[in-house]
Design an enzyme around this catalytic site. Structure first.
Site: not given
Ligand code: PMP
Length: 360
Positions: A102, A172, A196
């Site tokens: 991520w 994030d 989450k």
């Molecule tokens: N950052 C992290 C740490 C995540 O776990 C996720 C999704 N699992 C995301 C970003 C992407 O999130 P979204 O699908 O809400 O764009």
């Protein structure tokens, strides 16, 4: 009714009490003769819900008035692009710590619009460890420092915000927000997709120090400016009203659990239970360096990977769902967010012991 034990990484399990309340209120919300999905976001009744949710989130995390709280759309992924667009000027450099999938995606998106400085990258350890702080190439002139406190896929969690001097920290927190107390004042901005620990997908929370809102360059369109969203009460356009309402119910539920300190104690106990079981076995293994093991996402492998399929099939038959690891890393992953009771983790640990006994 039968509910499974849901270890999904996201969208993830929500507290049953919250689902029951939403169900009870669905057809006739607050005596309006309508569901909350069917009322105007500008109605008095919805504004009250929106404001209460913000007040509860501020209470839970101890967010001062120096920070704006926004209820947005676009997911965490959209913030990957909006953070560099709003917080850095063209030509500015931004610092990113890469500790897994991520943070890597966030860095890649930042590089599209600004100059990227990767402070350190955990690739050498296959993202099972965080590069030692004394190897970081921090830039004192960076517009901000970005990191991902909890890597949802790799299960790598940085438990304390790093010391990066006067450079504002952008985090994030998608898969760690509300799992433990944080000192919001250590951060310039915090963002998280809701799906989450907050509520349904479709809602994204952004918490930003108000002075940083002013940084936005002139060429950023209104709908992409955090300042405009903050000034407009997150109602520049129609917000995700149902998700916002449901997040409010989750915040109330969290308060009922005793708040963040109480939920953190539960989360630590859940994580300890699972990691101790993994470490005590000769059959299961977690690859992450111990100081960086996640409280929320616990990846683990089987000594005999050809048994992965049997493990998952038998787990599902026992009501233990969504344990398959992310396709990029394989193996298993148990996501144990706030809504996972310790009894659910105990059931998993018991299942794992029995599977080991019959298959090792
Ligand atoms: N950052 C992290 C740490 C995540 O776990 C996720 C999704 N699992 C995301 C970003 C992407 O999130 P979204 O699908 O809400 O764009």
């Amino acid at each position: 009714m039968s509910r499974v034990i849901n270890f999904s990484a996201g969208p993830a399990a929500l507290p049953l009490e919250v689902l029951e309340q939403a169900k009870a209120e669905m057809p006739d919300w607050q005596g309006s003769g309508m569901s909350v999905m069917e009322v105007s976001h500008r109605s008095k009744a919805f504004i009250a819900v929106a404001e209460q949710a913000e007040a509860d989130l501020r209470d839970l995390l101890g967010i001062s008035d120096d920070y704006a709280v926004m209820f947005l759309q676009g997911g965490a992924t959209q913030q990957f692009a909006l953070m560099p667009m709003n917080l850095a000027q063209p030509g500015d450099s931004v610092d990113y710590l890469v500790t897994g999938s991520w943070s890597k995606k966030a860095a890649k998106e930042a590089a599209v619009v600004r100059t990227l400085n990767v402070v350190a990258d955990g690739a050498d350890s296959s993202y099972t460890d965080v590069p030692a702080f004394d190897t970081w190439r921090l830039d004192a002139n960076a517009a901000y420092f970005h990191y991902t406190p909890n890597e949802t896929i790799g299960g790598v969690e940085i438990h304390e915000p790093p010391q990066v001097g006067a450079v504002p920290i952008v985090a994030d927190m998608s898969s760690t927000i509300l799992s433990r107390p944080i000192d919001v004042d250590r951060f310039g901005a915090i963002y998280a997709g809701a799906q989450k620990n907050i509520g349904p997908a479709g809602l994204t929370i952004v918490i930003m120090r108000r002075d940083l809102l002013e940084r936005v360059p002139d060429d950023v369109p209104n709908i992409l400016r955090y300042k405009s969203h903050a000034d407009g009460g997150s109602m520049l356009n129609t917000p995700p009203t149902f998700a916002w309402y449901l997040a409010g119910l989750v915040f109330q539920w969290l308060k009922g659990q005793g708040g963040i300190a109480a939920i953190a104690a539960q989360n630590q106990a859940k994580a300890d239970l699972l990691y101790n079981a993994i470490d005590a076995s000769g059959f299961y293994a977690n690859p992450v360096a111990k100081p960086y093991r996640s409280w929320m996402n616990v990846p683990f492998t089987l000594a005999k990977p050809d048994l992965d399929g049997a493990f998952l099939t038998q787990a599902e038959a026992a009501g233990l769902m969504n344990l398959k690891g992310h396709r990029s890393v394989g193996g298993m992953r148990a996501s144990i967010y706030n809504a996972m009771p310790i009894g659910g983790v105990q059931t998993l640990v018991d299942f794992m012991a029995e599977f080991e006994r019959t298959n090792a």
